[in-house]
Design an enzyme around this catalytic site. Structure first.
Site, PDB file in Angstrom:
ATOM      1  N   GLY A   8      -7.903   3.314  10.870  1.00  0.00           N
ATOM      2  CA  GLY A   8      -8.615   1.997  10.473  1.00  0.00           C
ATOM      3  C   GLY A   8      -8.583   1.940   8.812  1.00  0.00           C
ATOM      4  O   GLY A   8      -9.218   0.967   8.523  1.00  0.00           O
ATOM      5  N   THR A   9      -7.912   2.675   8.192  1.00  0.00           N
ATOM      6  CA  THR A   9      -7.784   2.282   6.654  1.00  0.00           C
ATOM      7  C   THR A   9      -7.300   0.954   6.518  1.00  0.00           C
ATOM      8  O   THR A   9      -7.942   0.219   5.427  1.00  0.00           O
ATOM      9  CB  THR A   9      -6.983   3.546   6.158  1.00  0.00           C
ATOM     10  OG1 THR A   9      -5.779   3.607   6.726  1.00  0.00           O
ATOM     11  CG2 THR A   9      -7.789   4.659   5.682  1.00  0.00           C
ATOM     12  N   GLY A  10      -6.132   0.596   6.822  1.00  0.00           N
ATOM     13  CA  GLY A  10      -5.460  -0.660   6.527  1.00  0.00           C
ATOM     14  C   GLY A  10      -6.210  -1.897   7.135  1.00  0.00           C
ATOM     15  O   GLY A  10      -6.460  -2.909   6.390  1.00  0.00           O
ATOM     16  N   CYS A  11      -7.111  -1.702   8.311  1.00  0.00           N
ATOM     17  CA  CYS A  11      -7.780  -2.686   8.663  1.00  0.00           C
ATOM     18  C   CYS A  11      -9.028  -2.914   7.726  1.00  0.00           C
ATOM     19  O   CYS A  11      -9.590  -3.996   7.589  1.00  0.00           O
ATOM     20  CB  CYS A  11      -8.583  -2.677  10.056  1.00  0.00           C
ATOM     21  SG  CYS A  11      -7.272  -2.209  11.373  1.00  0.00           S
ATOM     22  N   LYS A  71       0.757  -1.040   0.149  1.00  0.00           N
ATOM     23  CA  LYS A  71      -0.233  -0.035   0.046  1.00  0.00           C
ATOM     24  C   LYS A  71       0.987   1.153  -0.061  1.00  0.00           C
ATOM     25  O   LYS A  71       1.919   1.335   0.738  1.00  0.00           O
ATOM     26  CB  LYS A  71      -0.814  -0.319   1.299  1.00  0.00           C
ATOM     27  CG  LYS A  71      -1.999  -1.214   1.275  1.00  0.00           C
ATOM     28  CD  LYS A  71      -2.539  -1.364   2.658  1.00  0.00           C
ATOM     29  CE  LYS A  71      -1.577  -1.584   3.483  1.00  0.00           C
ATOM     30  NZ  LYS A  71      -2.515  -1.971   5.038  1.00  0.00           N
ATOM     31  N   THR A 126      -7.648   8.967   8.905  1.00  0.00           N
ATOM     32  CA  THR A 126      -7.267   7.701   8.313  1.00  0.00           C
ATOM     33  C   THR A 126      -7.367   6.537   9.238  1.00  0.00           C
ATOM     34  O   THR A 126      -6.781   5.433   9.025  1.00  0.00           O
ATOM     35  CB  THR A 126      -6.079   7.863   7.478  1.00  0.00           C
ATOM     36  OG1 THR A 126      -4.863   8.059   8.363  1.00  0.00           O
ATOM     37  CG2 THR A 126      -5.993   8.828   6.533  1.00  0.00           C
TER      38      THR A 126
END
Ligand code: PXL
Length: 262
Positions: free
Chosen positions: A208-211, A174, A206
């Site tokens: 929580g974006t990865g989760c 990412k 942002t």
């Protein structure tokens, strides 16, 4: 029948990341969500105040309980916390032959607080990477997993190859934390590289974006989509939620993007 998707991750009391973000993403994607909790964080949008790690054996019991009864069409793996938990998760995935495993190799929180013991990184590489259909490191995690400093496309491709050689079927690096006006995520399937581009939204909201990205990918794989289609849908989902979070900032730190679709 609803598809059944399991998250194996940590709890974020603020509801922005971890288990809570994953279950909300599952709900919004129309799949049935289950959660095996590895650790509980005392956390808000500003920081992680404390972490309580669950015993690895208890993580194993949760896995047995849901897999034997309900069944699992896809798995998202997030925060594991320590090497013992990594090992039990890998052994259960192998024992039950779970498929469609999306591995988010979580190492630090959005706030910068650590979420993984340093000695667990090698165990993730050795035991868990080969179980994954897609692994989704951010730039920092990709750098640690590949042992390379990353700058520019060629170094990302090289890192993608090194991580691929650890055993996952696909690698999605990412690009969101690069200081560039275009965000480029790079996917490598062992043969070809695919670039996904979007205009960068300059915001600190942002959390929580990865989760969320890895959870939406898991929900899509459970529904039979290809890795590339799942990635495309997950990126669009996260993009929309970042815009929504910008206009509805909760808390006093990095606002959560794990917001309702309706
Ligand atoms: O985004 C990584 C992450 C995963 N799991 C938990 C977290 C976070 C980030 O804050 O809190 C529990």
């Amino acid at each position: 029948m609803f598809k059944r998707v399991l998250t194996i991750a940590g709890s974020d009391s603020g509801g922005g990341a971890g288990i809570q973000a994953d279950l909300k993403a599952f709900e919004n994607m129309g799949v049935y969500g289950m959660s095996v909790i590895t650790a509980v964080t005392a956390q808000n949008t500003q920081r992680v105040l404390d972490v309580y790690q669950l015993p690895a054996e208890f993580v194993g019991k949760q896995l047995d309980a849901v897999i034997k009864d309900i069944g699992v069409d896809a798995v998202k793996i997030g925060m594991l916390g320590n090497a013992e938990v990594v090992k039990i998760v890998a052994s259960k995935i192998n024992y039950y032959k779970l498929e469609n495993v999306v591995l988010d190799p979580v190492m630090v929180a959005t706030s910068g607080d650590p979420l993984l013991a340093a000695d667990a990184i090698e165990v993730i590489k050795d035991y868990l990477m080969p179980c994954a259909r897609i692994v989704t490191p951010n730039r920092q995690e990709a750098s640690i997993l590949s042992g390379m400093a990353l700058s520019g496309l060629e170094s990302l491709k090289k890192a993608g190859q090194i991580i691929y050689d650890l055993g996952p079927a696909g690698v999605l690096i990412k690009g969101g934390d690069f200081e560039e006006t275009t965000v480029t995520d790079l996917y490598y399937d062992g043969n070809d590289f695919y670039q996904f581009k979007a205009e960068k939204i300059w915001t600190s909201h942002t959390h929580g974006t990865g989760c969320t990205l890895s959870s939406v990918i898991a929900a899509c794989l459970a529904q039979g989509m290809t890795e590339l289609d799942a990635t495309k849908i997950a990126r669009e989902y996260v993009y929309k939620k970042i815009i929504l979070a910008q206009n509805n900032p909760l808390g006093h730190g990095s606002a959560p993007i794990s917001l309702p679709s309706k």
